[in-house]
Write a protein that holds these residues in place. Structure first.
Motif: not given
Lengths: 408, 303
Positions: A140, A196-197, A199-201, A203-204, A207-208, A211-212, A332-333
């Motif tokens: 995901l 789910i993992v 998906l988490g990756f 998102e990480i 986010i990076i 924010n970077w 994610f979408i």
């Protein structure tokens, strides 16, 4: 007839009342202390009318009243399919290819734009298909690799002035490495946890990128990325090559077409190679595959890397076409969109995924007036599709055929 | 040191909220082994119904005269609404797929999640909706640490709900039936437990808790958004995994840990990357101890 379907009708009526109960608080209670009913009822009536039509078709179909129509249609359909079967496959592929090549000559800017989009998503869908459709690992966070590819080209082009063609393999390679990095810790997981993992990756990564600030300029994105370039021979002052940036949509379309053809061929070859067979064996039964000597560790990692590679290519092209990147494009979408192309079209089936990508990009363009309802319909379509046709529009031929039922 | 205690209070508040959402994931997973992707959207729906009801009470002037009563009413109605919604979602999107491969159910859940968040957007608009701010203003000072009444209310409400759930699951017949269904569906149906009814009930209870968390988050941050369910949903799932999925005490503990890590990570490491910490914990837990802190050894194929 009514008697037979009493249970269906009862459930339907309960469902509609339930819907009304859920809809009213959202539409009917106002912060100024008033209650209203008209908007709820009009919305509800629309939904009721639409769903009643579906129910009617469903009942007619079930009770066999639609059979004459089906019979009448089946004769020409059979005839057509026999005709299609008589023509060798390469003729169809050739015709499709010719149509794709001639397409920009007969269409306008807007249609070309849509077609380019479809081609990018075909690359993405086929890349994801390696991970989900062939190797059976639900991913995901796939769009992260697309993002890696896009940012690779953007940064290399902005800071070092590298051209699109040099960056294309670099973007693919970096996305490949990112695929391995993300793939490695997830290899022990299966099914829901893996989903789910990843998906988490995803998102990480987003986010990076968000924010970077020093590297990616955060949510503002990067501007001023050069489009792809080609050398054209120039005969002024002797013979030399002149660098030309491709800004015309028409030529960008051809590059996308080239990428898509590359992806389709590569995925097809992979699918029919030993590696593809091994992936499928992992999908069907991982333990059995491992017992039979398939190196699941390397092959699962390879599936991630290969999937990411095509996403990286698509990402670099996307960035070159837009001449702008921002983290907004890699949410994610988007992952869900690509995944549903794969699933709606038919997992592990190349024509299916092409159809899925075309349907999910073109249909919203056709129904432009209902754009606000786009994602709503999209979510609903996903649910309905899973309920009625979980294998997709064009199911893959080799999907789920175990050795014992392949014969006969 | 004051800063540390302030963060501790913040972490407790946030952790309690994550725990409430995580319980829904863990209970549903315990009963039918499904990650209910739409759970985060149920939480968002709770936030919206809460703001609608409180707005209505404000408009009528009830909120000024009977603030406590209004709040209890808003909580109860919101929880009821979301329980109702969750049962419908289960009947439409999950129940017909019970014998299908896991991927189909997961995708159906994903589609439902997209559908619900867009339904919220279409009915309520794209912009943030503000909660009435006059509730629970002020607070008191405890040795340099300010504790607002709102935070106390949230903590108290969370504790009440958690104790209530524990009583329900471990002390009542319904709780026994739920645990029996989670253990073995066929065996429990042989002793005349209707597994369909228990599954619906599990969805309803989980959604009720998430809805309460939604209202509290709305009160805490002052506004709600249609897409606010996604990130807290994933973090709460991380909490459920951390505690050992299927384990109710574990989910509470996991929620608290995720909340603490997020607040302390944001306070001491980097505020911009606060959302990353939950994901890193999730990945680390799944990598090193997939059963979670409180989890029993589950079958390897589920991991």
């Amino acid at each position: 007839m009514i008697h037979e379907y009493r249970k269906t009708l009862k459930n339907y009526a309960i469902g509609l009342l339930w819907l009304l109960g859920l809809l009213w608080p959202l539409l009917g209670i106002h912060p100024d202390g008033t209650l209203s009913f008209d908007r709820t009822f009009t919305t509800w009536l629309y939904i009721a009318a639409g769903s009643f039509l579906c129910l009617l078709i469903y009942i007619l179909n079930k009770s066999g009243l639609l059979r004459p129509v089906g019979n009448a249609l089946s004769a020409p359909r059979e005839k057509a399919s026999r005709l299609i079967g008589a023509v060798p496959v390469w003729v169809w592929i050739g015709a499709l290819l010719a149509a794709a090549c001639l397409y920009p000559l007969f269409t306008g800017r807007y249609a070309q734009d849509v077609a380019t989009n479809v081609l990018i998503y075909i690359c993405l869908g086929l890349g994801l298909n390696i991970v989900v459709g062939l190797a059976g690992m639900l991913d995901l966070g796939y769009i992260a690799f697309y993002g890696v590819g896009a940012y690779t080209y953007a940064l290399l082009n902005l800071h070092y002035g590298l051209s699109f063609w040099i960056c294309l393999p670099i973007a693919a390679a970096l996305a490949c490495i990112a695929g391995c990095i993300i793939g490695y810790p997830t290899l022990r997981m299966r099914g829901d946890y893996l989903a789910i993992v990843t998906l988490g990756f995803g998102e990480i990564v987003r986010i990076i990128l968000n924010n970077w600030m020093t590297l990616t300029n955060g949510p503002n994105g990067l501007l001023g990325i050069k489009p792809p370039s080609i050398y054209v021979p120039s005969f002024e002052a002797g013979f030399s090559f002149e660098l030309l940036y491709i800004k015309k949509l028409q030529y960008l379309y051809y590059i996308a077409l080239g990428l898509a053809i590359l992806t389709i061929t590569a995925v097809r070859r992979l699918n029919h190679s030993r590696i593809g067979r091994a992936w499928e064996s992992i999908r069907e039964d991982e333990t059995a595959a491992e017992l039979m000597g398939v190196n699941t560790f390397i092959l699962k990692l390879l599936a991630y890397a290969m999937g990411a590679l095509f996403a990286g290519l698509a990402g670099a092209f996307f960035c070159a076409r837009m001449r702008f990147v921002s983290p907004e494009s890699f949410t994610f979408i988007e992952s869900a969109m690509v995944l549903s192309m794969v699933v709606l079209g038919g997992m592990a089936s190349i024509p299916g995924i092409m159809l899925g990508a075309a349907a999910l990009i073109v249909l919203p363009e056709v129904f432009r007036e209902f754009e606000t309802y786009r994602m709503l319909a999209f979510g609903l379509a996903m649910v309905v599709m899973m309920l009625f046709r979980p294998a997709g529009l064009i199911p893959a031929k080799r999907m789920g055929t175990r050795s014992e039922d392949r014969e006969g | 040191m004051d800063y540390f205690f302030q963060q501790l209070i913040n972490g407790l508040t946030l952790g309690g909220l994550y725990a409430l959402i995580a319980l829904g994931y863990t209970m549903v997973y315990g009963v039918i082994q499904l990650i209910n992707f739409a759970h985060g959207e149920l939480f968002a729906a709770g936030g919206y119904v809460g703001v609608i009801l409180l707005g209505y009470f404000t408009g009528r002037g009830y909120l000024e005269t009977h603030p406590i009563l209004c709040l209890i009413g808003a909580f109860a109605l919101t929880m009821g609404y979301c329980a109702f919604l969750a049962v419908g979602v289960e009947k439409v999107a999950y129940k017909p797929l019970r014998r299908q491969p896991r991927l189909a159910v997961l995708l159906s859940a994903l589609g439902m999640s997209i559908f619900l968040s867009n339904a919220l957007m279409l009915t309520q608009g794209v912009y943030d909706k503000a909660y009435p701010s006059e509730l629970f203003q002020g607070g008191f000072d405890l040795g340099g640490v300010t504790i607002s009444y709102l935070r106390i209310m949230i903590l108290a409400m969370t504790v009440v709900l958690l104790i209530g759930l524990n009583l329900l699951v471990f002390r009542t017949k319904i709780g026994i039936a739920m645990r029996a269904t989670a253990q073995d569906k066929i065996m429990s149906s042989l002793v005349s437990i209707s597994s369909n009814r228990i599954i619906s009930l599990t969805f309803a209870i989980g959604a009720g808790l998430a809805a309460a968390a939604g209202v509290m988050v709305g009160l805490y941050y002052g506004s709600v958004r249609y897409d606010m369910g996604f990130l807290p949903g994933i973090k709460a799932f991380a909490a459920a995994v951390l505690g050992g999925i299927g384990n109710i005490t574990g989910a509470m503990l996991g929620g608290l840990i995720i909340g603490m890590v997020e607040i302390f990570g944001a306070g001491y490491i980097s505020g911009q990357y606060k959302d990353v910490f939950a994901f890193i914990i999730l990945i680390a837990v799944l990598y090193f101890k997939p059963t979670g802190i409180m989890g029993e050894n589950i079958d390897d194929t589920r991991v």
